[in-house]
Design a protein around this motif. Structure first.
Motif, PDB file in Angstrom:
ATOM      1  N   GLY A   1       0.811  -1.211   0.000  1.00 40.98           N
ATOM      2  CA  GLY A   1       0.000   0.000   0.000  1.00 40.98           C
ATOM      3  C   GLY A   1       0.845   1.262   0.000  1.00 40.98           C
ATOM      4  N   GLY A   2       2.080   1.150  -0.474  1.00 40.36           N
ATOM      5  CA  GLY A   2       2.965   2.309  -0.491  1.00 40.36           C
ATOM      6  C   GLY A   2       3.686   2.535   0.826  1.00 40.36           C
ATOM      7  N   ILE A   3       3.360   1.725   1.836  1.00 40.18           N
ATOM      8  CA  ILE A   3       3.883   1.912   3.191  1.00 40.18           C
ATOM      9  C   ILE A   3       4.860   0.794   3.518  1.00 40.18           C
ATOM     10  N   THR A   4       5.910   1.106   4.251  1.00 40.46           N
ATOM     11  CA  THR A   4       6.923   0.099   4.568  1.00 40.46           C
ATOM     12  C   THR A   4       6.375  -0.953   5.527  1.00 40.46           C
ATOM     13  N   THR A   5       6.832  -2.192   5.301  1.00 31.49           N
ATOM     14  CA  THR A   5       6.444  -3.292   6.190  1.00 31.49           C
ATOM     15  C   THR A   5       7.450  -3.465   7.325  1.00 31.49           C
ATOM     16  N   GLY A   6       8.592  -2.824   7.206  1.00 36.27           N
ATOM     17  CA  GLY A   6       9.664  -3.026   8.170  1.00 36.27           C
ATOM     18  C   GLY A   6      10.743  -3.953   7.622  1.00 36.27           C
ATOM     19  N   MET A   7      10.424  -4.653   6.541  1.00 38.17           N
ATOM     20  CA  MET A   7      11.416  -5.470   5.850  1.00 38.17           C
ATOM     21  C   MET A   7      12.213  -4.540   4.925  1.00 38.17           C
ATOM     22  N   PRO A   8      13.378  -4.979   4.435  1.00 39.57           N
ATOM     23  CA  PRO A   8      14.153  -4.117   3.541  1.00 39.57           C
ATOM     24  C   PRO A   8      13.343  -3.686   2.313  1.00 39.57           C
ATOM     25  N   VAL A   9      13.453  -2.442   1.960  1.00 39.89           N
ATOM     26  CA  VAL A   9      12.871  -1.969   0.704  1.00 39.89           C
ATOM     27  C   VAL A   9      13.851  -2.305  -0.408  1.00 39.89           C
ATOM     28  N   ILE A  10      13.352  -3.024  -1.391  1.00 42.86           N
ATOM     29  CA  ILE A  10      14.205  -3.506  -2.482  1.00 42.86           C
ATOM     30  C   ILE A  10      13.643  -2.997  -3.805  1.00 42.86           C
ATOM     31  N   PHE A  11      14.500  -2.386  -4.600  1.00 44.85           N
ATOM     32  CA  PHE A  11      14.018  -2.011  -5.935  1.00 44.85           C
ATOM     33  C   PHE A  11      15.134  -2.202  -6.948  1.00 44.85           C
ATOM     34  N   ASP A  12      14.718  -2.309  -8.213  1.00 43.78           N
ATOM     35  CA  ASP A  12      15.721  -2.485  -9.269  1.00 43.78           C
ATOM     36  C   ASP A  12      15.512  -1.453 -10.365  1.00 43.78           C
ATOM     37  N   VAL A  13      16.621  -1.119 -11.001  1.00 45.08           N
ATOM     38  CA  VAL A  13      16.663  -0.011 -11.952  1.00 45.08           C
ATOM     39  C   VAL A  13      17.388  -0.465 -13.195  1.00 45.08           C
ATOM     40  N   THR A  14      16.760  -0.316 -14.344  1.00 45.28           N
ATOM     41  CA  THR A  14      17.433  -0.680 -15.589  1.00 45.28           C
ATOM     42  C   THR A  14      17.983   0.576 -16.261  1.00 45.28           C
ATOM     43  N   ILE A  15      19.253   0.482 -16.619  1.00 46.83           N
ATOM     44  CA  ILE A  15      19.971   1.594 -17.255  1.00 46.83           C
ATOM     45  C   ILE A  15      20.204   1.218 -18.709  1.00 46.83           C
ATOM     46  N   LYS A  16      19.907   2.111 -19.617  1.00 41.28           N
ATOM     47  CA  LYS A  16      20.116   1.781 -21.022  1.00 41.28           C
ATOM     48  C   LYS A  16      21.599   1.906 -21.374  1.00 41.28           C
ATOM     49  N   PRO A  17      22.015   1.313 -22.485  1.00 37.51           N
ATOM     50  CA  PRO A  17      23.417   1.426 -22.891  1.00 37.51           C
ATOM     51  C   PRO A  17      23.786   2.893 -23.129  1.00 37.51           C
ATOM     52  N   THR A  18      25.017   3.249 -22.825  1.00 41.34           N
ATOM     53  CA  THR A  18      25.491   4.598 -23.131  1.00 41.34           C
ATOM     54  C   THR A  18      25.167   4.912 -24.582  1.00 41.34           C
ATOM     55  N   PRO A  19      24.450   5.990 -24.832  1.00 41.02           N
ATOM     56  CA  PRO A  19      24.136   6.293 -26.233  1.00 41.02           C
ATOM     57  C   PRO A  19      25.363   6.721 -27.044  1.00 41.02           C
ATOM     58  N   SER A  20      26.388   7.216 -26.355  1.00 35.64           N
ATOM     59  CA  SER A  20      27.599   7.632 -27.091  1.00 35.64           C
ATOM     60  C   SER A  20      28.420   6.427 -27.484  1.00 35.64           C
ATOM     61  N   ILE A  21      28.434   6.141 -28.763  1.00 30.33           N
ATOM     62  CA  ILE A  21      29.290   5.056 -29.258  1.00 30.33           C
ATOM     63  C   ILE A  21      30.084   5.587 -30.439  1.00 30.33           C
ATOM     64  N   SER A  22      31.220   4.943 -30.679  1.00 35.12           N
ATOM     65  CA  SER A  22      32.108   5.447 -31.737  1.00 35.12           C
ATOM     66  C   SER A  22      31.619   5.085 -33.124  1.00 35.12           C
TER      67      SER A  22
END
Lengths: 362, 362, 362, 362
Positions: free
Chosen positions: D285-306
């Motif tokens: 419900g958006g509220i912490t349970t007291g257990m660790p808050v865990i999240f993951d984040v996807t990062i796209k490849p660096t757009p700068s390529i040679s």
């Protein structure tokens, strides 16, 4: 943002004078706060019309219906929502207001801003009726502040040319304020009522000045710069229709006196650091000193008067005359007194909710 | 929130009087707006100290360094950031302020709020020096408003017991305001300067009243209730240290006059709907009428005076006497004039950025 | 702030599942926008329960009553307020939820946060019923966006292990989405319904993934950093109960592909600069490219299942077993589809209202 | 609002990649919090470039200069302000970016939004360099959270096709995370580095996924609906350039599993109510349970390529080819790890500051 106020609580006021209902939502309030609905109703009744012979007789019955946020007499953490259904439905006779704006009202500015789409009946969202939901929110905040030992009281200090001594800045006599008429003494009440009665007889209206005290605040409340007590109170008080001046402590008298007199000397009384006087209205640097916070509010005369007034027909562009129909309140200052208290209560409770300062001491 | 202002733009002011630097960030400004840094400097110089023999001689050199947001003379869409490095480093002799708070200053309230961790030197973040970054932001907004044909000007209308006629509410003589001393006429300037000089001689200080006009605003600007012109201006103006009263149009005189006199009659002039008078200060229902917005600001006397003053030693709890050292400005009202203009410019530009009303017309 | 969203518009949602009513206020909307209440009702009906044999049969009749902000079919500039009165009054049988929290619901976290004062009945303010007022606000924003040529459509791309091809990122087939079941093809609909039916039979529940497209956006919308399209959409979409993942364009697939494949090549088509592919989901640097904005949302399985589940009795501290009573939706994903559209519409309309960038071009 | 974040604290980030400086202001922080500048520098160094042979060798020396808000090693209640002066001045060779936007970068969207007035050099305000001031604010918040027993740690779980086991959701091994390379095990580090090295050799770039844990949070933190932990974290994390997916707990795997498996069963351990598993990522419900808050984040490849890439010349409208010059980071995921921690720390500290819920218990 327009009809929304607050940094920590979020008050949102809605409705139009002759729309289906008026109301408010109040978000961000902790759960577990007691709510005394009877006491709230007593507070709301203080701003109700029709309390004396010269007041507008329209009986509004401002009895809010709570739709959420309160359970078994306590706040439950969900946003508090309340509505008051309007008894007076929109009538056709308000169309004239769009064409011929009443001087001193928001008819013209609303017409320009909303391009004719505004709800013009009875002033729409600009009506003084919007102060009823403000009083719902403020009446609740007032109860919660009282639980903390913080009391708020206002009274009239000026009607027309008649004025009176204001609160003793050191020991405000909140309890002396009359319940029939919000003045400090019966003598004052008589003087003020006499001015209003006279204006009523002359088809006139009259303004006045209200003084408000907030007693029992701890020292150290408020935020620097734009978050100071003055900024927060002024912002919400200016949201009350007809308010044209807001000052703190000696307010505009500070222009006259020299610094050696305006500065409040520190002293110790009952083991507590206090100021001997309270010219600053309990605020230095936007932060409370622990003395009562005192501010005054000037309300302009009711713009609705029976006398014919010059206006312009917006459709034809011709200068014309308007005569505002119906019986009108010759002075809204008495009814504005609880509204000023409500506004102050909301501002202070908001500041208290956001008071993140730790109690660490060096 | 404390030192942050704005609904659409976000102004954040930082720094302490004797800290490394003071400055501001201003976010939410469109790209492509021209920036005239020389003109900005001229504006900043109006609040600089040391302009006359009675003013504090401390030379501050408030020349901002822009760190972001401006490129090749135009805003670039990124937040604007500017700093002014402080020349006066913190000295030891301010420690006394923590123990023996100066009457009328924020020393005591800051001590209570921050528990002794505050930067007390020179008033820290509560110092009048914080108005320099306010003037950077306000000076920029003023330029952008001028580009739209909106001009802002303020002048002194009262110092001590000397006061003067205010702006003609219909045709403010913005350009008549003196550049050496911000009064409407040379005669006024002389009167006011004489009062200040006298206070200086007596080791005293004196306050005053400033009037500000915003000319060229379209009708229909502002939001209902808490988003009205009065609420927005009052909130930011009360962020200026020493401001104790803010009123609009006739402000507190509205308590005296009857409704038939206070209402402004509508008329048509040059094909435009106007009011014959402008008692309401260009605002009805919080929304602009198209007439100049007029407001007045009362500034209290400089609390720093050379006379000995009673205070309390916070460590020992004993009543004692403090004598504020150094040469101090006997009157900060002249220097506050551009600050009031800056605050007004920020409030108005913020409202314009947020003006989402369509131009649809019924 | 809790149940309030928006930078330029201010949405405030109130109510509890079994309280007197649920509703919303929506402030900051321009006057003169047309409102089609019939079309709104059709939109609301898409999230109504009881549409198929496996869905919860509770008939809610989500027909909003508008209390303010709309006049004669147009917005009038005042805040829009709407309520839906609850038919199901609070019953006693929910007290058990406070003592024995249901796994996967907010019962326990609400109990800890609100100390037992929360309205536990039916999940209170954490109930999925709160998405009805969200759909009122979103349905209105959707109409106003459509008037500008901006269309929003969502459909299911995964239920359990069954998934389907997603929108063609260049030319989303918004109109192909089925009205009975929100999938791109009848084949998909059948597959997904079959999984849900099976879960229903097993006293189980199942989650899924929704994809949403916003088509017709101009390039250049969005703000840098925390005001980017992704930030704004994610914040509001995560306000929908049961959402656990939000991604844009290729979302988590970006972890796999090399840069030369993930970058979208620019090209010119029909005289307009476009990207050949739309892996970035129409967003670069938080700002729209002019291609459709595409995002996907993962919804967890309905936590209410008929199977007995282990929990703890908060009063006794003993481990116990709970069996959630009543007939429950084995999959809320279909009903969440219009809610995702509503959330997206609010976020985008808010951004458009705040789009202060001038049209100046260098 | 663009580059401003926070409900209770107010973070404002400014600067452009090749402008005079980058920096931040952080308002609303209590006085008296200790600040360890050396520890902060160690944190900032984790995102610095040039740490390994394949990383961009540009040495930035991100050593912040504090201009306000900190005194004698403690916060003083005034806004915290810090700048990092840029060593790399703007060069002429970036003008090409305005004409020929790099695929995958914000060059084109900035050009459309700001009409050519943007600071295009090095990506301007859209540069990854803006994460340095984010890490200043986040590094400070992290210290203050640690003082309360709340720890935040992130590590890489996927680079290209290589992935690894994630945190044990019940007992995250924060301390096992390598200091040289932010992976859970040396084996993982080697695998990931190998993928990056290979991409580097191929003139390619590669993205990845980061997992972050917040350990030690009390149960009951967070606000309902749009103020939930997920909403707050997602909003700020999506402010980090290149982030395209944010999920919580099992995130997108919730689409696959049945409800009986995804629900976390309650139990009692060490006298504390816990969940046996932590699939929900510590949030209901958006509220912490007291257990660790865990999240993951996807990062796209660096757009700068040679590699040469197709783009459009905005001036001529012709399709052309661009080859991004200079040595570029083939993978920014390792440097993004502390940035994700910083963002999480800011979001959590903001929520804690605003946690107004009383400790009343029914």
């Amino acid at each position: 943002m327009s009809s929304t106020y607050g940094e920590n609580l979020k008050l949102s006021i809605f409705g139009q004078s002759h729309g289906p209902a008026i109301g408010m939502t109040l978000d961000g309030i902790p759960a577990g706060l007691p709510v005394d609905l009877e006491k709230l109703q007593e507070f709301l009744n203080r701003r109700a019309p029709g309390q004396n012979d010269w007041s507008t007789p329209r009986k509004e019955e401002d009895r809010p219906e709570f739709l959420g946020g309160i359970l078994d007499g306590y706040t439950c953490g969900a946003p508090i929502a309340a509505v008051i259904y309007n008894k007076n439905t929109r009538s056709e006779d308000y169309d004239e207001l769009k064409d011929c704006p009443r001087p001193g009202h928001a008819d013209y500015t609303a017409q320009v801003k909303y391009g004719g789409f505004q709800d013009a009946a009875g002033g729409g969202h600009f009506s003084g009726r919007m102060t009823a939901p403000l009083c719902i929110a403020g009446g609740l905040c007032k109860q919660w502040l009282e639980e903390m030992g913080i009391r708020i009281g206002a009274h009239i200090v000026q009607i027309g040319l008649e004025n009176t001594k204001s609160f003793s800045y050191t020991h405000p006599e909140l309890d002396q304020v009359g319940t029939n008429f919000p003045a400090l003494t019966a003598e004052d009440a008589e003087k003020f009522q006499s001015v209003i009665q006279k204006a009523h007889t002359l088809d006139e209206s009259v303004g006045g000045r209200i003084e408000c005290a907030i007693v029992g605040l701890p020292a150290g409340l408020g935020e620097p710069m734009f978050g100071g007590i003055e900024s927060r109170i002024a912002q919400i008080v200016y949201g009350i229709p007809a308010v044209k001046n807001v000052g703190f402590g000696w307010s505009d008298s500070f222009a006259i006196v020299p610094g050696s007199e305006s500065n409040d000397r520190y002293t110790v009384a009952d083991g507590v650091i206090q100021t001997e006087t309270n010219h600053c209205g309990g605020i230095l640097g936007g932060i409370t000193t622990g003395m009562p916070v005192i501010f005054d509010v000037t309300i302009k005369p009711t713009p609705s008067i029976s006398k014919p007034q010059q206006t312009v027909n917006l459709k034809t562009g011709e200068i014309t005359t308007i005569q505002v129909q119906g019986r009108h309140d010759p002075c809204i200052v008495p009814r504005a007194v609880p509204v000023v208290e409500a506004a102050a209560a909301i501002a202070i409770y908001d500041l208290i909710l956001g008071n993140t300062q730790t109690t660490r001491r060096k």
